[in-house]
Design an enzyme around this catalytic site. Structure first.
Site, PDB file in Angstrom:
ATOM      1  N   ASN A 149     -16.258   2.961   2.247  1.00  0.00           N
ATOM      2  CA  ASN A 149     -15.056   2.950   1.416  1.00  0.00           C
ATOM      3  C   ASN A 149     -15.353   2.027   0.233  1.00  0.00           C
ATOM      4  O   ASN A 149     -15.315   0.805   0.365  1.00  0.00           O
ATOM      5  CB  ASN A 149     -13.883   2.418   2.261  1.00  0.00           C
ATOM      6  CG  ASN A 149     -12.583   2.388   1.499  1.00  0.00           C
ATOM      7  OD1 ASN A 149     -12.545   2.660   0.298  1.00  0.00           O
ATOM      8  ND2 ASN A 149     -11.512   2.043   2.187  1.00  0.00           N
ATOM      9  N   ARG A 183     -14.870   7.729   1.756  1.00  0.00           N
ATOM     10  CA  ARG A 183     -13.535   7.880   1.195  1.00  0.00           C
ATOM     11  C   ARG A 183     -13.705   8.207  -0.283  1.00  0.00           C
ATOM     12  O   ARG A 183     -14.343   7.455  -1.019  1.00  0.00           O
ATOM     13  CB  ARG A 183     -12.765   6.583   1.347  1.00  0.00           C
ATOM     14  CG  ARG A 183     -11.408   6.675   0.760  1.00  0.00           C
ATOM     15  CD  ARG A 183     -10.704   5.371   0.868  1.00  0.00           C
ATOM     16  NE  ARG A 183      -9.309   5.551   0.558  1.00  0.00           N
ATOM     17  CZ  ARG A 183      -8.421   4.581   0.661  1.00  0.00           C
ATOM     18  NH1 ARG A 183      -8.796   3.394   1.085  1.00  0.00           N
ATOM     19  NH2 ARG A 183      -7.179   4.801   0.347  1.00  0.00           N
ATOM     20  N   HIS A 214      -3.337   8.109  -0.777  1.00  0.00           N
ATOM     21  CA  HIS A 214      -3.217   7.491   0.559  1.00  0.00           C
ATOM     22  C   HIS A 214      -3.178   8.556   1.657  1.00  0.00           C
ATOM     23  O   HIS A 214      -2.639   8.327   2.743  1.00  0.00           O
ATOM     24  CB  HIS A 214      -1.952   6.599   0.686  1.00  0.00           C
ATOM     25  CG  HIS A 214      -1.976   5.393  -0.202  1.00  0.00           C
ATOM     26  ND1 HIS A 214      -0.890   4.972  -0.937  1.00  0.00           N
ATOM     27  CD2 HIS A 214      -2.964   4.517  -0.486  1.00  0.00           C
ATOM     28  CE1 HIS A 214      -1.194   3.897  -1.632  1.00  0.00           C
ATOM     29  NE2 HIS A 214      -2.465   3.602  -1.387  1.00  0.00           N
ATOM     30  N   ARG A 252      -0.431  -2.898  -9.724  1.00  0.00           N
ATOM     31  CA  ARG A 252      -0.114  -1.671 -10.487  1.00  0.00           C
ATOM     32  C   ARG A 252       1.396  -1.562 -10.707  1.00  0.00           C
ATOM     33  O   ARG A 252       2.184  -1.971  -9.850  1.00  0.00           O
ATOM     34  CB  ARG A 252      -0.620  -0.447  -9.742  1.00  0.00           C
ATOM     35  CG  ARG A 252      -2.130  -0.322  -9.787  1.00  0.00           C
ATOM     36  CD  ARG A 252      -2.611   0.846  -8.969  1.00  0.00           C
ATOM     37  NE  ARG A 252      -3.337   0.418  -7.784  1.00  0.00           N
ATOM     38  CZ  ARG A 252      -3.549   1.158  -6.703  1.00  0.00           C
ATOM     39  NH1 ARG A 252      -3.093   2.394  -6.655  1.00  0.00           N
ATOM     40  NH2 ARG A 252      -4.211   0.687  -5.678  1.00  0.00           N
ATOM     41  N   GLU A 255       2.608  -3.452   8.409  1.00  0.00           N
ATOM     42  CA  GLU A 255       2.206  -3.767   9.780  1.00  0.00           C
ATOM     43  C   GLU A 255       2.407  -5.235  10.128  1.00  0.00           C
ATOM     44  O   GLU A 255       2.596  -5.570  11.294  1.00  0.00           O
ATOM     45  CB  GLU A 255       0.716  -3.427   9.985  1.00  0.00           C
ATOM     46  CG  GLU A 255       0.429  -1.947   9.935  1.00  0.00           C
ATOM     47  CD  GLU A 255      -1.069  -1.640   9.882  1.00  0.00           C
ATOM     48  OE1 GLU A 255      -1.877  -2.452  10.366  1.00  0.00           O
ATOM     49  OE2 GLU A 255      -1.420  -0.591   9.333  1.00  0.00           O
ATOM     50  N   GLU A 271      -7.602   4.352   8.346  1.00  0.00           N
ATOM     51  CA  GLU A 271      -8.211   5.363   7.477  1.00  0.00           C
ATOM     52  C   GLU A 271      -9.678   5.585   7.838  1.00  0.00           C
ATOM     53  O   GLU A 271     -10.183   6.706   7.765  1.00  0.00           O
ATOM     54  CB  GLU A 271      -8.102   4.905   6.015  1.00  0.00           C
ATOM     55  CG  GLU A 271      -6.670   4.922   5.511  1.00  0.00           C
ATOM     56  CD  GLU A 271      -6.421   3.959   4.363  1.00  0.00           C
ATOM     57  OE1 GLU A 271      -6.592   2.737   4.548  1.00  0.00           O
ATOM     58  OE2 GLU A 271      -6.042   4.416   3.279  1.00  0.00           O
TER      59      GLU A 271
END
Ligand code: AMP
Length: 390
Positions: A8, A90, A178, A238, A328, A376
Site C-alpha cells: 500500500n 492497493r 475507500h 483535505r 474504531e 483493507e
C-alpha cells in the site's frame, strides 16, 4: 511457507503486510517505510505485534518509492523465511472500466497510467512499486486492487455531474473511494450483524481520509467521495465538499496557480486547515484551543449532513457502522456523531460505546449502531490469492 505480500504505497510511505496462505490467510508481518525522501524509517512487526525491525536511513538512501520498494524487498529476502508467490497492490484509481481486481501485465499498467491525471497525488505512487517489482521479478504474479471498484455498480444518475455529457465519456464522473475498506466491512456484516446486512446501511470510514458509503443489501449505491478523493467530508488535511466557485476565486482573484490550489485543498485544509492545530483527531480532542473544538464540531456536523444525504439515497436507514482510525478508536467522536443521528431514531448505549462493543446502540434504537474494524490489507490479500490462482 508460501506467502503473499500486500503493498500500500502512499505519497511518502510504503506500507506492507505479509500473509501465509496455507490453511487460510494468516498475517505474518506488518511493516512500513515512512518518511521516504525526508527521514526514512523502516519498522516491521511480526504477526503477534512484536517489533522485529527498526532502521533509520539517510534521506538519499531512500529518495523515492522505487528505492523504498528495493529496501523493503531486500529486507524481505534477507529476513522473511517464506516463499513469496504473489503480490497484491492497493491502487487508488481503476477508472470506469476496472470493476474488479486484475492480474497485472504491461497492458494493465498502460491503462492505469491513463488515470494518473484523475489521481495525480496517489496513482503514480501506487504504480511505482508495481514497476519496480515487475523489473526485478517478472515471474511473480502481481494483482491490482482498486479503491474505486466497489462503487462501480452505482446508477448513472448517481455517477453523473450536471455538466455537458461529453465530460462523462471522458471520465469526469463520480467514482467513490475507500472501496476496499467498504468491501471488507460489507463482507463482515452477514456474519456479525445478519439482522441488518440485507438492509440499508451507512458505513462511515473515518480515518485520515474520511467518507461515507451507502450500502443496500451489501452493495454500494452511493458514496460521499466523487471524481477525486477531495469530495464529501472534511478530512485530516483535505477540504471535503467545497463550492467550485471557491476554486475559481482562488485562481482568478487570488492569483494562485492550479498547483498551489491543489496543495491547499489536499494538504493544508480539512481539520488541519480549520484548527491550525493538527490533522490528528487525538491532538484536537486534547487541545484547549477553541479552533480545535471548532474543527471537530464542523467535522461532526458535516458527517450528520452527509448521512442525511446517503439515507435519502437508500430511502431510509437500518444501521450506521463506524470504522477506520477515528471510527474504531474514539468513543468520544462516535458519541458526538451518533448524537447527530438521533433524528433517525438512533440511540447510543453509552457503556457499550465506551467498551467499543460491536453493537453500540440500545435495544430500542430504530437505527442500529455498530463498530466494525476494517482490514483493507486482508481484503487485498484475499483478492490476490483468488486471482493469482494459489
Ligand atoms: P487511519 O487513517 O484509519 O489510520 O486513521 C488515522 C486517524 O485516526 C488519525 O489521524 C487519528 O486522527 C485517528 N485516531 C486514531 N486513534 C484515535 C483515538 N484513540 N482517538 C481519536 N482519534 C484517533
Amino acid at each position: 511457507m508460501d506467502t503473499i505480500l500486500v503493498v500500500n504505497a502512499g505519497s511518502s510511505s510504503l506500507k506492507f503486510e505479509v500473509f501465509s496462505i496455507e490453511g487460510g490467510l494468516h498475517k505474518r508481518l506488518k511493516g512500513q517505510m515512512e518518511g521516504v525522501g525526508t527521514a526514512p524509517h523502516l519498522r516491521v512487526k511480526d504477526g503477534a505485534g512484536a517489533v522485529i525491525a527498526d532502521h533509520v536511513f539517510e534521506p538519499g538512501d531512500v529518495a523515492d518509492l522505487p528505492a523504498a520498494m528495493r529496501h523493503v524487498g531486500a529486507w524481505l529476502v534477507e529476513r522473511h523465511e517464506g516463499r513469496l508467490v504473489a503480490v497484491g497492490h492497493r491502487v487508488v484509481h481503476g477508472g470506469p472500466d476496472y470493476t474488479a481486481p486484475v492480474l497485472i501485465d504491461e497492458k494493465v499498467i498502460a491503462d492505469l497510467e491513463r488515470y494518473v491525471p484523475l489521481a495525480p497525488l496517489h496513482q503514480p505512487n501506487n504504480l511505482a512499486p508495481i514497476r519496480a517489482i515487475l523489473e526485478r521479478r517478472p515471474d511473480l504474479p502481481q494483482v491490482a486492487c482498486f479503491d474505486t471498484s466497489f462503487h462501480r455498480g452505482h446508477s448513472a444518475v448517481a455517477d453523473h455531474y450536471a455538466i455537458p455529457e461529453h465530460f462523462f465519456a471522458e471520465g469526469v464522473r463520480r467514482y467513490g473511494f475507500h472501496g476496499l475498506s467498504y468491501e471488507y466491512v460489507a463482507g463482515r456484516l452477514p456474519e456479525i450483524a445478519p439482522e441488518v446486512a440485507g438492509g440499508r446501511v451507512i458505513v462511515a470510514h473515518l480515518g485520515s481520509g474520511a467518507s461515507l458509503c451507502a450500502l443496500s443489501a451489501g452493495r454500494s449505491v452511493e458514496s460521499t467521495l466523487g471524481f477525486t478523493a477531495l469530495d464529501g467530508l472534511p478530512m485530516g488535511t483535505r477540504c471535503g465538499q467545497i463550492d467550485p466557485g471557491v476554486i475559481l476565486y482562488l485562481l482568478d482573484q487570488k492569483g494562485m496557480t492550479a498547483h498551489e490550489v491543489q496543495d491547499l485543498l489536499y494538504k493544508d485544509s480539512g481539520l488541519k486547515g480549520l484548527s491550525g492545530v493538527s490533522n490528528d483527531v487525538r491532538a484536537l480532542l486534547e487541545s484547549t484551543e477553541p479552533s480545535a473544538a471548532f474543527a471537530l464540531d464542523h467535522f461532526v456536523y458535516r458527517i450528520g449532513l452527509n448521512a442525511g444525504m446517503l439515507a435519502a439515497a437508500l430511502g431510509g436507514l437500518d444501521a450506521f457502522v463506524f470504522t477506520a482510525g477515528i471510527g474504531e478508536n474514539s468513543p468520544d467522536m462516535r458519541a458526538r456523531i451518533s448524537d447527530g443521528l438521533r433524528w433517525f431514531g438512533a440511540a447510543l448505549d453509552a457503556q457499550a460505546n465506551a467498551r467499543g462493543d460491536l453493537l453500540i446502540s440500545t435495544p430500542e434504537s430504530v437505527v442500529r449502531l455498530y463498530v466494525v474494524p476494517t482490514d483493507e490489507e486482508l481484503m487485498i490479500a484475499r483478492h490476490t490469492l483468488a486471482i493469482s490462482g494459489h
